[in-house]
Design a protein around this motif. Structure first.
Motif, short mmCIF file in Angstrom:
data_model
loop_
_atom_site.label_atom_id
_atom_site.label_comp_id
_atom_site.label_asym_id
_atom_site.label_seq_id
_atom_site.Cartn_x
_atom_site.Cartn_y
_atom_site.Cartn_z
N GLU A 114 -10.67 6.62 -2.82
CA GLU A 114 -11.12 6.60 -1.55
C GLU A 114 -11.50 7.83 -0.88
O GLU A 114 -11.10 8.90 -0.92
CB GLU A 114 -9.96 5.83 -0.76
N CYS A 115 -12.77 7.59 -0.40
CA CYS A 115 -13.24 8.98 0.12
C CYS A 115 -13.85 8.81 1.51
O CYS A 115 -14.23 9.77 2.26
CB CYS A 115 -14.58 9.30 -0.59
N ARG A 116 -13.73 7.76 2.18
CA ARG A 116 -14.19 7.31 3.57
C ARG A 116 -12.91 8.04 4.62
O ARG A 116 -11.88 7.79 4.40
CB ARG A 116 -14.04 5.83 3.94
N ARG A 117 -13.52 8.93 5.24
CA ARG A 117 -12.45 9.88 6.31
C ARG A 117 -11.64 8.90 7.01
O ARG A 117 -10.52 9.11 7.09
CB ARG A 117 -13.13 10.83 6.87
N GLU A 118 -12.28 7.66 7.66
CA GLU A 118 -11.39 6.79 8.43
C GLU A 118 -10.29 6.29 7.69
O GLU A 118 -9.28 5.85 8.41
CB GLU A 118 -12.27 5.88 9.09
N GLN A 119 -10.52 5.90 6.27
CA GLN A 119 -9.28 5.09 5.58
C GLN A 119 -8.36 6.30 5.19
O GLN A 119 -7.25 6.07 5.05
CB GLN A 119 -9.88 4.67 4.32
N LEU A 120 -8.55 7.51 5.22
CA LEU A 120 -7.72 8.60 4.82
C LEU A 120 -6.93 9.30 5.93
O LEU A 120 -5.96 9.85 5.84
CB LEU A 120 -8.41 9.76 3.91
N GLU A 121 -7.70 9.08 7.11
CA GLU A 121 -6.97 9.78 8.29
C GLU A 121 -5.55 9.44 8.61
O GLU A 121 -4.80 10.15 8.85
CB GLU A 121 -7.79 9.31 9.64
N ILE A 122 -5.30 8.18 8.31
CA ILE A 122 -3.75 7.86 8.63
C ILE A 122 -2.70 8.68 7.80
O ILE A 122 -1.65 8.85 8.16
CB ILE A 122 -3.51 6.34 8.66
N TYR A 123 -3.19 8.79 6.37
CA TYR A 123 -2.51 9.63 5.58
C TYR A 123 -2.33 11.21 6.10
O TYR A 123 -1.28 11.84 5.87
CB TYR A 123 -2.95 9.39 4.15
N ARG A 124 -3.53 11.55 6.45
CA ARG A 124 -3.57 12.94 6.93
C ARG A 124 -2.61 13.10 8.00
O ARG A 124 -1.84 14.10 7.94
CB ARG A 124 -5.07 13.24 7.35
N GLN A 125 -2.32 12.18 9.01
CA GLN A 125 -1.61 12.30 10.22
C GLN A 125 -0.17 11.93 9.86
O GLN A 125 0.79 12.22 10.72
CB GLN A 125 -2.30 11.23 11.04
N SER A 126 0.11 11.26 8.61
CA SER A 126 1.43 10.99 8.07
C SER A 126 2.11 12.23 7.43
O SER A 126 3.38 11.89 7.21
CB SER A 126 1.45 9.95 7.48
N THR A 178 0.89 -1.06 0.10
CA THR A 178 -0.03 -0.07 0.00
C THR A 178 0.84 1.25 -0.11
O THR A 178 2.26 1.25 0.36
CB THR A 178 -0.84 -0.02 1.07
N ALA A 179 0.35 2.35 -0.21
CA ALA A 179 0.93 3.51 -0.38
C ALA A 179 1.48 3.99 0.96
O ALA A 179 2.55 4.56 1.13
CB ALA A 179 -0.05 4.81 -0.56
N LEU A 180 0.76 3.50 2.19
CA LEU A 180 1.33 3.61 3.58
C LEU A 180 2.59 3.13 3.71
O LEU A 180 3.33 3.62 4.29
CB LEU A 180 0.29 3.19 4.57
N GLU A 181 2.74 1.88 3.34
CA GLU A 181 4.06 1.35 3.36
C GLU A 181 5.26 2.17 2.57
O GLU A 181 6.31 2.39 3.13
CB GLU A 181 4.07 -0.31 2.61
N LEU A 182 5.06 2.66 1.51
CA LEU A 182 5.82 3.44 0.91
C LEU A 182 6.21 4.66 1.45
O LEU A 182 7.35 5.15 1.54
CB LEU A 182 5.39 3.77 -0.74
N LEU A 183 5.01 5.34 1.95
CA LEU A 183 5.22 6.50 2.87
C LEU A 183 6.11 6.26 3.88
O LEU A 183 6.96 7.18 4.62
CB LEU A 183 3.79 7.08 3.24
N LYS A 184 6.09 5.15 4.55
CA LYS A 184 6.70 4.85 5.88
C LYS A 184 8.35 4.79 5.42
O LYS A 184 9.04 5.30 6.25
CB LYS A 184 6.22 3.65 6.39
#
Length: 265
Positions: free
Chosen positions: A92-104, A67-73
């Protein structure tokens, strides 16, 4: 470094769909960007990043190998990559799915499909983060301003630090939550507090209430940087004495305007 233009940016587009890669590449070209490399998965993206250091990665969310989160990490935890900016491009438009990216600490989250306005703002935010554009304050020497940055996410603190350092603020202390910030404020003086809302132990509201009601620095400007969508929460922090609210991911130009307002008022 002086101010860049979009045409000077080097971009790595990581997108598994051939069609989407062509569409996004075309949109980037329309913005004057010609230095574009592409990858269809994380392995290829990492290989390209190792050979050639891009200014910005525009990435989809899901790939066959992660996932993009792994790349971002990897980007945030690798010294050689840590100054690469990251933009998520996702349907993706679900806020809970996007939240970790906002926090990162992503520079922007673009929807699919995105408009020229969306893309332009994301590119300008990237340029702002890569350029040094110091505040020219009437009442302060920007280099002497003492800032307390409070966020439970180290990645979020890093992006805030980088943004305000580019604006000339160098005296920066970090705290991982409101409780740690309160202890620091008991023994140290600051000129500005930049804080998250959602934190363990003591959140942004509790920190704001302490500053306004119990500290010796009750008039210090407070900028809250939050992805909190609850209007009641935002109303509470405003009433508690937050001077300005800024969304995550925040735009450096907006931060600059807010700091001018807070520090040169």
């Amino acid at each position: 470094m002086g101010t860049l233009s979009p045409s000077e940016l080097s971009i790595l587009l990581v997108e598994p769909s051939d069609t989407q890669r062509k569409i996004i590449t075309s949109r980037l070209s329309q913005e004057g960007i010609s230095n574009i490399q592409t990858a269809s998965n994380l392995q290829d993206a990492l290989a390209i990043m190792t050979r050639h250091h891009p200014d910005l990665i525009a990435s989809a969310m899901h790939f066959e190998d992660g996932t993009a989160l792994e790349l971002l990490k990897v980007i945030k935890e690798t010294d050689a990559f840590c100054d690469i900016q990251f933009m998520l491009v996702s349907s993706e438009c679900r806020r809970e799915q996007l939240e970790i990216y906002r926090q990162s600490g992503v520079v922007s989250i673009l929807p699919k499909p995105f408009s020229s306005e969306h893309l332009g703002k994301a590119l300008n935010a990237t340029i702002d983060l890569l350029s040094n554009d110091e505040l020219d304050l009437e009442h302060f020497d920007v280099h002497n301003i003492r800032v307390l940055v409070v966020d439970d996410s180290k990645m979020a603190r890093n992006i805030i630090r980088r943004t305000i350092t580019n604006l000339g603020l160098k005296l920066i202390t970090e705290a991982s939550d409101g409780a740690e910030a309160i202890e620091l404020m008991k023994n140290n003086m600051y000129d500005l507090v930049i804080t998250d809302y959602n934190m363990p132990n003591a959140d942004g509201l509790a920190l704001t209430q302490y500053i306004r009601n119990h500290s010796q620095q009750s008039h210090i400007p407070i900028l809250m940087v939050s992805s909190e969508a609850n209007d009641a929460h935002l109303s509470n922090v405003s009433q508690a004495g937050v001077n300005a609210l800024c969304d995550k991911p925040f735009e450096p130009q907006l931060v600059k305007q807010l700091l001018y307002s807070l520090l040169d008022d």
